[in-house]
Scaffold this motif. Structure first.
Motif, PDB file in Angstrom:
ATOM      1  N   UNK A  33      61.313  45.966  -6.686  1.00 11.38           N
ATOM      2  CA  UNK A  33      61.313  47.183  -5.880  1.00 11.38           C
ATOM      3  C   UNK A  33      60.171  48.113  -6.294  1.00 11.38           C
ATOM      4  N   UNK A  34      59.956  48.249  -7.590  1.00 11.59           N
ATOM      5  CA  UNK A  34      58.869  49.091  -8.090  1.00 11.59           C
ATOM      6  C   UNK A  34      57.512  48.520  -7.682  1.00 11.59           C
ATOM      7  N   UNK A  35      57.361  47.206  -7.749  1.00 13.01           N
ATOM      8  CA  UNK A  35      56.108  46.573  -7.348  1.00 13.01           C
ATOM      9  C   UNK A  35      55.849  46.783  -5.860  1.00 13.01           C
ATOM     10  N   UNK A  36      56.879  46.672  -5.056  1.00 16.77           N
ATOM     11  CA  UNK A  36      56.744  46.890  -3.619  1.00 16.77           C
ATOM     12  C   UNK A  36      56.309  48.327  -3.340  1.00 16.77           C
ATOM     13  N   UNK A  37      56.909  49.274  -4.054  1.00 16.35           N
ATOM     14  CA  UNK A  37      56.565  50.680  -3.875  1.00 16.35           C
ATOM     15  C   UNK A  37      55.110  50.939  -4.276  1.00 16.35           C
ATOM     16  N   UNK A  43      48.234  50.636  -0.592  1.00 16.79           N
ATOM     17  CA  UNK A  43      47.740  50.394   0.755  1.00 16.79           C
ATOM     18  C   UNK A  43      47.489  51.694   1.508  1.00 16.79           C
ATOM     19  N   UNK A  44      48.239  52.731   1.187  1.00 17.71           N
ATOM     20  CA  UNK A  44      48.063  54.026   1.829  1.00 17.71           C
ATOM     21  C   UNK A  44      46.906  54.816   1.215  1.00 17.71           C
TER      22      UNK A  44
END
Length: 77
Positions: A33-37, A43-44
């Motif tokens: 979850x942390x990696x996804x965040x 990307x932003x």
């Protein structure tokens, strides 16, 4: 009474292994979850957008250059 652990059928050991497995699974889920965040934040960011644009330009250039021609052309003479 550590020397009598084998008389309880190993249930304490199995219970401890199950608890460790669950804790490990939970830790992996939190890490994912942390990696996804972090990936979404990257990307932003301006750097993420720049890298994405650079990758798209490189892919576009790679498909448009050398349309079947050899890189080195030999001449006799």
């Amino acid at each position: 009474m550590g020397c009598f652990d084998c008389f309880d059928g190993g249930s304490k050991r199995e219970q401890r292994r199950e608890e460790e497995r669950l804790a490990s699974e939970e830790a992996r889920a939190r890490a994912a979850e942390a990696a996804q965040k972090r990936q979404e934040q990257y990307e932003k960011s301006a750097a993420g957008r720049a890298v994405r644009a650079q990758m798209a330009a490189a892919a576009k250039q790679a498909t448009s250059t050398n349309q079947g021609e050899p890189v080195l052309k030999w001449q006799m003479g």
